[in-house]
Write an enzyme that holds these catalytic residues in place. Structure first.
Site, PDB file in Angstrom:
ATOM      1  N   LYS A  15       7.379 -12.981   0.410  1.00  0.00           N
ATOM      2  CA  LYS A  15       7.824 -12.617  -0.949  1.00  0.00           C
ATOM      3  C   LYS A  15       9.204 -11.992  -0.926  1.00  0.00           C
ATOM      4  CE  LYS A  15       4.230  -9.906  -1.371  1.00  0.00           C
ATOM      5  NZ  LYS A  15       3.400 -10.316  -0.241  1.00  0.00           N
ATOM      6  N   GLY A  16       9.459 -11.192   0.140  1.00  0.00           N
ATOM      7  CA  GLY A  16      10.723 -10.463   0.232  1.00  0.00           C
ATOM      8  C   GLY A  16      11.919 -11.393   0.122  1.00  0.00           C
ATOM      9  N   LYS A  17      11.786 -12.551   0.767  1.00  0.00           N
ATOM     10  CA  LYS A  17      12.894 -13.509   0.768  1.00  0.00           C
ATOM     11  C   LYS A  17      13.129 -14.070  -0.642  1.00  0.00           C
ATOM     12  CE  LYS A  17      12.055 -17.242   2.810  1.00  0.00           C
ATOM     13  NZ  LYS A  17      11.831 -18.325   3.749  1.00  0.00           N
ATOM     14  N   ASP A  46       1.968 -11.198   3.241  1.00  0.00           N
ATOM     15  CA  ASP A  46       2.893 -11.758   4.246  1.00  0.00           C
ATOM     16  C   ASP A  46       3.338 -13.174   3.904  1.00  0.00           C
ATOM     17  OD1 ASP A  46       2.388  -9.436   5.787  1.00  0.00           O
ATOM     18  OD2 ASP A  46       0.556 -10.379   6.531  1.00  0.00           O
ATOM     19  N   LYS A  90       7.682 -21.362   4.361  1.00  0.00           N
ATOM     20  CA  LYS A  90       7.416 -21.690   5.763  1.00  0.00           C
ATOM     21  C   LYS A  90       6.873 -23.110   5.959  1.00  0.00           C
ATOM     22  CE  LYS A  90       6.753 -17.927   8.464  1.00  0.00           C
ATOM     23  NZ  LYS A  90       6.195 -16.711   9.048  1.00  0.00           N
ATOM     24  N   GLY A 108       5.153  -4.697   4.214  1.00  0.00           N
ATOM     25  CA  GLY A 108       6.286  -4.872   5.122  1.00  0.00           C
ATOM     26  C   GLY A 108       7.053  -6.102   4.700  1.00  0.00           C
ATOM     27  N   HIS A 109       8.250  -5.904   4.193  1.00  0.00           N
ATOM     28  CA  HIS A 109       9.055  -7.036   3.736  1.00  0.00           C
ATOM     29  C   HIS A 109      10.231  -7.233   4.681  1.00  0.00           C
ATOM     30  CE1 HIS A 109       7.701  -6.681  -0.734  1.00  0.00           C
ATOM     31  NE2 HIS A 109       6.785  -7.153   0.052  1.00  0.00           N
ATOM     32  N   THR A 110      10.379  -8.443   5.176  1.00  0.00           N
ATOM     33  CA  THR A 110      11.547  -8.729   6.011  1.00  0.00           C
ATOM     34  C   THR A 110      12.581  -9.444   5.157  1.00  0.00           C
ATOM     35  OG1 THR A 110      10.086  -8.958   7.892  1.00  0.00           O
ATOM     36  CG2 THR A 110      12.312  -9.829   8.155  1.00  0.00           C
ATOM     37  N   GLN A 133       1.537  -6.719  -0.851  1.00  0.00           N
ATOM     38  CA  GLN A 133       0.321  -7.401  -0.377  1.00  0.00           C
ATOM     39  C   GLN A 133       0.124  -8.733  -1.115  1.00  0.00           C
ATOM     40  OE1 GLN A 133      -0.209  -3.765  -1.141  1.00  0.00           O
ATOM     41  NE2 GLN A 133       0.638  -3.601   0.898  1.00  0.00           N
TER      42      GLN A 133
HETATM   43  P1  IMP Z   1      -4.563  -1.049   3.869  1.00  0.00           P
HETATM   44  O1  IMP Z   1      -3.790  -1.603   2.723  1.00  0.00           O
HETATM   45  O2  IMP Z   1      -3.701  -0.487   4.962  1.00  0.00           O
HETATM   46  O3  IMP Z   1      -5.626  -0.103   3.433  1.00  0.00           O
HETATM   47  O4  IMP Z   1      -5.332  -2.264   4.575  1.00  0.00           O
HETATM   48  C1  IMP Z   1      -6.358  -2.975   3.913  1.00  0.00           C
HETATM   49  C2  IMP Z   1      -6.287  -4.466   4.267  1.00  0.00           C
HETATM   50  O5  IMP Z   1      -5.111  -5.012   3.685  1.00  0.00           O
HETATM   51  C3  IMP Z   1      -6.197  -4.758   5.765  1.00  0.00           C
HETATM   52  O6  IMP Z   1      -6.869  -5.975   6.019  1.00  0.00           O
HETATM   53  C4  IMP Z   1      -4.703  -4.944   5.988  1.00  0.00           C
HETATM   54  O7  IMP Z   1      -4.437  -5.767   7.107  1.00  0.00           O
HETATM   55  C5  IMP Z   1      -4.318  -5.630   4.688  1.00  0.00           C
HETATM   56  N1  IMP Z   1      -2.914  -5.405   4.323  1.00  0.00           N
HETATM   57  C6  IMP Z   1      -2.361  -4.300   3.788  1.00  0.00           C
HETATM   58  N2  IMP Z   1      -1.055  -4.465   3.571  1.00  0.00           N
HETATM   59  C7  IMP Z   1      -0.771  -5.720   3.940  1.00  0.00           C
HETATM   60  C8  IMP Z   1       0.431  -6.504   3.916  1.00  0.00           C
HETATM   61  O8  IMP Z   1       1.501  -6.084   3.476  1.00  0.00           O
HETATM   62  N3  IMP Z   1       0.309  -7.765   4.408  1.00  0.00           N
HETATM   63  C9  IMP Z   1      -0.862  -8.273   4.850  1.00  0.00           C
HETATM   64  N4  IMP Z   1      -1.997  -7.584   4.886  1.00  0.00           N
HETATM   65  C10 IMP Z   1      -1.948  -6.319   4.439  1.00  0.00           C
END
Ligand code: IMP
Length: 436
Positions: free
Chosen positions: A16-18, A13, A330, A40-42, A223
């Site tokens: 990176k998307g930006k 979070d 940010k 999730g990229h905004t 991630q």
């Molecule tokens: P999973 O990737 O859904 O298995 O989650 C494993 C851990 O990675 C958890 O703590 C999630 O909150 C974190 N996580 C997975 N994807 C993201 C992301 O895109 N941003 C932030 N945390 C993430």
């Protein structure tokens, strides 16, 4: 050396998307090499605001090819919905999206298996996004996965799925979960596959050709580095390789092609889900960061945990991926902070220098221990003055308040990596180059 890899330098979070959106204006190819729709990229651009999980960020540039490499796991429903959203915004992906047939497919049983484990772990659960990432990657590495290519052949699919349901349904029975029906899954997956089958083709040859021609290639990691399956805070991590090295395996791009590695870090730190977070703020400063930074998960909507910038962590992730620069995002979220702290290393709880005046305590590094060890550490901080002015509309580094400039310079000194750009708002124009 035409490849730039953009990775998260913290726990995800980092916006990176930006950064990828900005770079992709000049890119020939933008690729994803890890993760799935847990990301999730905004992206905010002239077409609107997009919250995307799988589609690479070059989607808005009509001359950019978007590739999804074998290291990515695909949730077909998510991908189809995103293609439709992009189409409705008036952007055509025709001929521009290549998805490797080697990608593993998230099946309906993966989130269910994940739920069983999360519940069984109770208070020690990882706090996943619930998208089935752990189980789909577990099936992949234990030779039980189903790849996109398998969906094209009904008989092969039925055979592979039959084996998986034999095992998974037995597990579901044990945990009072309704069994899954083979025919329903075959029908659903084949219908979904039919909608994207033109896009399912191996991008390896295309990418190799582009490398030979010195085309501009941007690879975006999903991630953050501290969620990496090997180097993150295991087991509070994700299932894939999130560091720059992952680009080699996840897209078949040899390391020698990578010339630039941009680590994206927030000017503070956030984390979603469970696991150690040494500089976390559980007080009103943490709440102030959450509100000012709108720190709520793109995928799950969960409030993000917030804390001070941890220079020890970012120095580590910079070394891990050979970052050539950091993009510090940010910065404006710190505008209202009269005093700002920066974590510089760890010592066992209760033994930091600030607790024991005059005593010399050796500061430990992140990589010296595991998640449990990190939980037992606390950060040593330095404190700097905040600038207490809005940086939102600033468009040049020299126009930032002097104390904000000093903060950026302090960060780059502590992480031993140049800060190449800072951002002070969600728009493309709010990304400001930092002079050398
Ligand atoms: P999973 O990737 O859904 O298995 O989650 C494993 C851990 O990675 C958890 O703590 C999630 O909150 C974190 N996580 C997975 N994807 C993201 C992301 O895109 N941003 C932030 N945390 C993430």
């Amino acid at each position: 050396m035409s490849v730039t890899v953009v990775i998260g330098a913290q726990w995800g979070d980092e916006a990176k998307g930006k950064i990828v959106d900005l770079l992709s204006q000049e890119a020939d190819i933008v690729g994803r090499f890890n993760g799935g729709d847990n990301a999730g990229h905004t992206v905010v651009n002239q077409y609107g605001t997009f919250k995307l999980r799988l589609t690479p960020n070059g989607f808005s540039n009509p001359r950019t090819i978007c590739v999804i490499g074998p290291g990515v796991v695909v949730n077909l429903a998510t991908l189809i919905a995103e293609i439709e959203t992009i189409r409705q915004a008036g952007i055509s992906l025709d001929g521009r999206l290549w998805v490797s047939p080697r990608c593993h497919v998230v099946m309906p049983y993966h989130p269910l298996v994940e739920g069983i484990y999360e519940r069984a772990k109770g208070a020690a659960s990882t706090g996943t996004t619930g998208r089935g990432m752990g189980p789909v990657y577990a099936d992949k590495v234990s030779y039980n996965g189903i790849r996109l290519a398998d969906l094209a052949d009904e008989a092969a699919l039925a055979e592979k799925l039959g084996v998986q349901l034999k095992v998974k349904n037995a597990l579901f029975k044990l945990f009072n979960i309704d069994e899954l029906n083979l025919q329903n899954i075959i029908q659903e997956k084949q219908a979904q596959f039919a909608q994207i089958k033109e896009m399912v083709r191996e991008p390896f040859g295309l990418v190799q050709e582009a490398l030979r021609k010195d085309a501009r290639i941007i690879l975006e990691a999903a991630q953050g580095s501290l969620l990496d399956n090997d180097w993150g805070t295991y087991p509070f991590c994700t299932a894939s390789t999130t560091i720059a090295g992952g680009a080699a395996g996840g897209l078949g791009i040899a390391p020698r092609w990578v010339g630039r590695v941009i680590g994206v870090a927030k000017a503070y730190t956030t984390r979603v889900g469970a696991g150690p977070f040494p500089t976390e703020l559980l007080d009103q400063d943490g709440e102030a960061l959450r509100q000012a930074g709108a720190e709520f998960g793109t995928v799950t909507g969960r409030p993000r945990r917030c804390g001070w910038f941890d220079a020890e962590l970012v120095r580590f992730t910079a070394q891990l991926s050979g970052m050539t620069e950091v993009a510090l995002t940010k910065l404006d979220v710190l505008d209202g902070m009269p005093k700002i702290k920066i974590g510089v290393g760890y010592c066992p709880k209760g033994h930091c220098k600030s607790d024991l005046p005059g005593s010399e305590v050796r500061l430990a590094h992140y990589w010296e221990g595991d998640a449990r060890w990190l939980e037992a550490q606390e950060p040593e901080y330095i404190e700097v003055d905040g600038w207490m002015e809005s940086t939102k509309d600033v468009r040049a580094f020299e126009q930032l308040p002097k104390l904000a400039q000093a903060y950026v310079r302090k960060v780059e000194q502590l992480i031993e990596t140049p800060v190449g750009m800072v951002s002070t708002g969600p728009e493309r124009e709010a990304i400001i180059p930092v002079p050398r």
